[in-house]
Motif scaffolding. Structure first.
Motif, PDB file in Angstrom:
ATOM      1  N   GLU A 191      -4.859   3.469 -11.209  1.00  0.00           N
ATOM      2  CA  GLU A 191      -5.925   3.587 -10.226  1.00  0.00           C
ATOM      3  C   GLU A 191      -5.304   3.902  -8.870  1.00  0.00           C
ATOM      4  O   GLU A 191      -4.338   3.262  -8.460  1.00  0.00           O
ATOM      5  CB  GLU A 191      -6.717   2.279 -10.120  1.00  0.00           C
ATOM      6  CG  GLU A 191      -7.417   1.851 -11.392  1.00  0.00           C
ATOM      7  CD  GLU A 191      -8.115   0.511 -11.210  1.00  0.00           C
ATOM      8  OE1 GLU A 191      -9.323   0.503 -10.903  1.00  0.00           O
ATOM      9  OE2 GLU A 191      -7.432  -0.520 -11.356  1.00  0.00           O
ATOM     10  N   THR A 192      -5.858   4.883  -8.178  1.00  0.00           N
ATOM     11  CA  THR A 192      -5.361   5.201  -6.843  1.00  0.00           C
ATOM     12  C   THR A 192      -5.970   4.247  -5.833  1.00  0.00           C
ATOM     13  O   THR A 192      -7.089   3.766  -6.003  1.00  0.00           O
ATOM     14  CB  THR A 192      -5.710   6.647  -6.460  1.00  0.00           C
ATOM     15  OG1 THR A 192      -7.127   6.843  -6.543  1.00  0.00           O
ATOM     16  CG2 THR A 192      -5.009   7.631  -7.372  1.00  0.00           C
ATOM     17  N   TYR A 193      -5.223   3.981  -4.784  1.00  0.00           N
ATOM     18  CA  TYR A 193      -5.717   3.056  -3.763  1.00  0.00           C
ATOM     19  C   TYR A 193      -5.103   3.379  -2.402  1.00  0.00           C
ATOM     20  O   TYR A 193      -4.045   4.005  -2.292  1.00  0.00           O
ATOM     21  CB  TYR A 193      -5.374   1.605  -4.134  1.00  0.00           C
ATOM     22  CG  TYR A 193      -3.897   1.322  -4.263  1.00  0.00           C
ATOM     23  CD1 TYR A 193      -3.109   1.031  -3.139  1.00  0.00           C
ATOM     24  CD2 TYR A 193      -3.269   1.354  -5.515  1.00  0.00           C
ATOM     25  CE1 TYR A 193      -1.759   0.781  -3.261  1.00  0.00           C
ATOM     26  CE2 TYR A 193      -1.912   1.104  -5.634  1.00  0.00           C
ATOM     27  CZ  TYR A 193      -1.167   0.818  -4.499  1.00  0.00           C
ATOM     28  OH  TYR A 193       0.180   0.580  -4.609  1.00  0.00           O
ATOM     29  N   LEU A 194      -5.804   2.954  -1.363  1.00  0.00           N
ATOM     30  CA  LEU A 194      -5.287   2.960   0.002  1.00  0.00           C
ATOM     31  C   LEU A 194      -4.855   1.542   0.322  1.00  0.00           C
ATOM     32  O   LEU A 194      -5.597   0.591   0.062  1.00  0.00           O
ATOM     33  CB  LEU A 194      -6.380   3.392   0.987  1.00  0.00           C
ATOM     34  CG  LEU A 194      -6.080   3.144   2.467  1.00  0.00           C
ATOM     35  CD1 LEU A 194      -5.038   4.145   2.981  1.00  0.00           C
ATOM     36  CD2 LEU A 194      -7.352   3.238   3.302  1.00  0.00           C
ATOM     37  N   GLU A 195      -3.655   1.376   0.862  1.00  0.00           N
ATOM     38  CA  GLU A 195      -3.202   0.048   1.273  1.00  0.00           C
ATOM     39  C   GLU A 195      -3.001   0.030   2.783  1.00  0.00           C
ATOM     40  O   GLU A 195      -2.272   0.862   3.330  1.00  0.00           O
ATOM     41  CB  GLU A 195      -1.911  -0.346   0.563  1.00  0.00           C
ATOM     42  CG  GLU A 195      -1.461  -1.750   0.919  1.00  0.00           C
ATOM     43  CD  GLU A 195      -0.355  -2.290   0.018  1.00  0.00           C
ATOM     44  OE1 GLU A 195       0.401  -3.165   0.470  1.00  0.00           O
ATOM     45  OE2 GLU A 195      -0.269  -1.831  -1.145  1.00  0.00           O
ATOM     46  N   ILE A 196      -3.659  -0.917   3.443  1.00  0.00           N
ATOM     47  CA  ILE A 196      -3.527  -1.098   4.885  1.00  0.00           C
ATOM     48  C   ILE A 196      -2.757  -2.390   5.104  1.00  0.00           C
ATOM     49  O   ILE A 196      -3.224  -3.467   4.732  1.00  0.00           O
ATOM     50  CB  ILE A 196      -4.904  -1.172   5.574  1.00  0.00           C
ATOM     51  CG1 ILE A 196      -5.799  -0.005   5.129  1.00  0.00           C
ATOM     52  CG2 ILE A 196      -4.743  -1.164   7.094  1.00  0.00           C
ATOM     53  CD1 ILE A 196      -7.218  -0.076   5.660  1.00  0.00           C
ATOM     54  N   ASN A 197      -1.576  -2.286   5.697  1.00  0.00           N
ATOM     55  CA  ASN A 197      -0.679  -3.423   5.848  1.00  0.00           C
ATOM     56  C   ASN A 197      -0.655  -3.930   7.288  1.00  0.00           C
ATOM     57  O   ASN A 197      -0.647  -3.138   8.236  1.00  0.00           O
ATOM     58  CB  ASN A 197       0.747  -3.031   5.443  1.00  0.00           C
ATOM     59  CG  ASN A 197       0.854  -2.723   3.965  1.00  0.00           C
ATOM     60  OD1 ASN A 197       0.689  -3.605   3.128  1.00  0.00           O
ATOM     61  ND2 ASN A 197       1.120  -1.469   3.640  1.00  0.00           N
ATOM     62  N   PHE A 198      -0.617  -5.249   7.415  1.00  0.00           N
ATOM     63  CA  PHE A 198      -0.538  -5.893   8.723  1.00  0.00           C
ATOM     64  C   PHE A 198       0.582  -6.925   8.713  1.00  0.00           C
ATOM     65  O   PHE A 198       0.906  -7.509   7.674  1.00  0.00           O
ATOM     66  CB  PHE A 198      -1.853  -6.582   9.071  1.00  0.00           C
ATOM     67  CG  PHE A 198      -3.034  -5.657   9.155  1.00  0.00           C
ATOM     68  CD1 PHE A 198      -3.337  -4.998  10.331  1.00  0.00           C
ATOM     69  CD2 PHE A 198      -3.844  -5.444   8.045  1.00  0.00           C
ATOM     70  CE1 PHE A 198      -4.425  -4.136  10.409  1.00  0.00           C
ATOM     71  CE2 PHE A 198      -4.930  -4.589   8.110  1.00  0.00           C
ATOM     72  CZ  PHE A 198      -5.229  -3.933   9.296  1.00  0.00           C
ATOM     73  N   LEU A 199       1.144  -7.172   9.889  1.00  0.00           N
ATOM     74  CA  LEU A 199       2.196  -8.160  10.069  1.00  0.00           C
ATOM     75  C   LEU A 199       1.556  -9.538  10.210  1.00  0.00           C
ATOM     76  O   LEU A 199       0.788  -9.787  11.139  1.00  0.00           O
ATOM     77  CB  LEU A 199       3.009  -7.813  11.316  1.00  0.00           C
ATOM     78  CG  LEU A 199       4.323  -8.528  11.574  1.00  0.00           C
ATOM     79  CD1 LEU A 199       5.305  -8.315  10.421  1.00  0.00           C
ATOM     80  CD2 LEU A 199       4.925  -8.042  12.885  1.00  0.00           C
ATOM     81  N   THR A 200       1.848 -10.444   9.268  1.00  0.00           N
ATOM     82  CA  THR A 200       1.151 -11.735   9.256  1.00  0.00           C
ATOM     83  C   THR A 200       1.413 -12.552  10.518  1.00  0.00           C
ATOM     84  O   THR A 200       0.518 -13.215  11.033  1.00  0.00           O
ATOM     85  CB  THR A 200       1.548 -12.567   8.020  1.00  0.00           C
ATOM     86  OG1 THR A 200       2.973 -12.754   8.016  1.00  0.00           O
ATOM     87  CG2 THR A 200       1.128 -11.877   6.736  1.00  0.00           C
ATOM     88  N   SER A 201       2.643 -12.517  11.011  1.00  0.00           N
ATOM     89  CA  SER A 201       2.965 -13.307  12.208  1.00  0.00           C
ATOM     90  C   SER A 201       2.150 -12.850  13.412  1.00  0.00           C
ATOM     91  O   SER A 201       1.762 -13.663  14.260  1.00  0.00           O
ATOM     92  CB  SER A 201       4.459 -13.220  12.525  1.00  0.00           C
ATOM     93  OG  SER A 201       4.858 -11.874  12.734  1.00  0.00           O
ATOM     94  N   GLN A 202       1.851 -11.543  13.484  1.00  0.00           N
ATOM     95  CA  GLN A 202       1.033 -11.052  14.592  1.00  0.00           C
ATOM     96  C   GLN A 202      -0.422 -11.467  14.422  1.00  0.00           C
ATOM     97  O   GLN A 202      -1.078 -11.876  15.384  1.00  0.00           O
ATOM     98  CB  GLN A 202       1.120  -9.527  14.709  1.00  0.00           C
ATOM     99  CG  GLN A 202       0.355  -8.990  15.927  1.00  0.00           C
ATOM    100  CD  GLN A 202       0.237  -7.479  15.957  1.00  0.00           C
ATOM    101  OE1 GLN A 202       0.167  -6.844  14.898  1.00  0.00           O
ATOM    102  NE2 GLN A 202       0.206  -6.914  17.145  1.00  0.00           N
TER     103      GLN A 202
END
Length: 338
Positions: A212-223
């Motif tokens: 399955e194709t997907y878009l992943e949006i990543n964020f820095l948890t500490s921020q």
């Protein structure tokens, strides 16, 4: 290393005799030591229920007592061949060393790099050139419980983020208007970038069938944990929009990973038609913002004009796109049809 070798290794790590381990597993006083001796010498293999008890008593991850074995150096090279094919493993050599590397820009190797990054942190905690006995015990214990403790850490980080934004989402929910168009969702992501909320994007497919194709949006948890005021409200709005997309039937996963010493939380959105559009647009926007200091006013103006024109092309209805992607079998639509 055979299953017997592994049982012996972790028994010694827990400072248990064969008889003590056998008794803890549930064998009688007369058979406890002989049963463990037979397992460790590979005269017999523990059945699944006994293996489960050994995992529990020895306090190790199930993978630590798996039946998978690498018998020879050639077997190990075959494993490396598979890593090359699946994760893009490269062999690099210099005058003094030969190393195996993974491309950090390859989404497929993200989890592998995450594990390797945390492994490096554990190795770096050892005193050189002679680690203390206590350090070696802690290190061996980490390996015995891999990846159980890592996954527990990731689950805790997800809960920390959830707890951090529970109240903020509750406050905003009453007057919340979700994005209805793909362009509106892109503008929300743009607002977070402009507010210096770190985000990174990847577009890939799952490694296991069915792909399955997907878009992943990543964020820095500490921020994310440290955001306040308008920035915190902005991310809470993003989370509310994700909940709305799930209500429409969008499949979403949360994916945690580690890179160097930083922990990231990734939101995977499974909807090919909108995922590719968002990925292409946000990748160009991030590149533009990173290079903004080197551009003149005319170049900046031209990019903004093109960005606005592109947005008009992406005036797609989110609900319609999600229904097309899922075939109308997920979310509220399927419930109504039933």
């Amino acid at each position: 290393m055979t299953i017997g070798d592994k049982i012996r290794k972790y028994r010694l790590l827990r400072d248990l005799t064969q008889k003590e381990l056998g008794l803890k597993v549930g064998f009688s006083n007369t058979t406890a030591d002989s049963r463990i001796r037979k397992y460790e010498s590979d005269m017999m293999a523990p059945k699944e229920d006994i293996r489960s008890r050994l995992i529990e008593v020895l306090d190790v991850d199930p993978s630590a007592l798996s039946y998978s074995q690498v018998y020879s150096l050639e077997d190990m090279i075959r494993v490396l061949f598979e890593l090359e094919e699946e994760f893009g493993l490269k062999v690099e050599s210099s005058d003094n060393s030969t190393s195996l590397t993974f491309d950090h820009n390859n989404p497929k190797s993200e989890k592998m790099i995450s594990y390797l990054s945390m492994w490096k942190m554990e190795q770096d905690s050892l005193s050189t050139p002679r680690p203390t006995d206590y350090e070696k015990e802690v290190y061996e214990n980490w390996k015995a419980q891999f990846p159980r403790d890592i996954n527990a850490y990731f689950e805790k980080q997800i809960q920390v983020i959830d707890d951090c934004y529970t109240n903020e989402k509750k406050i905003k929910r009453s007057g919340f208007t979700p994005a209805k168009k793909v362009s509106e969702f892109i503008l929300l992501l743009k607002s977070m970038l402009e507010a210096s909320i770190y985000s990174d994007y990847s577009f890939d497919s799952t490694t296991m069938a069915p792909r399955e194709t997907y878009l992943e949006i990543n964020f820095l948890t500490s921020q994310l944990v440290g955001l306040t005021g308008a920035e915190k409200e902005l991310f809470a709005t993003f989370l509310l929009n994700l909940e709305h997309l799930e209500d429409l039937g969008l499949k979403k996963d949360i994916h945690m990973h580690q890179k160097n010493n930083d922990t990231f939380i990734g939101y995977r959105l499974f909807c090919p038609s909108i995922s590719s559009v968002i990925y292409d647009t946000m990748t160009r926007l991030k590149k533009h913002m990173d290079e903004a200091d080197d551009q003149n006013e005319y170049g900046l103006m031209r990019f903004e004009e093109k960005f606005e024109r592109d947005l008009s092309l992406y005036d797609l209805d989110l609900k319609t796109e999600i229904e097309h992607s899922t075939g109308g079998i997920n979310g509220k639509k399927s419930k109504k049809e039933k």
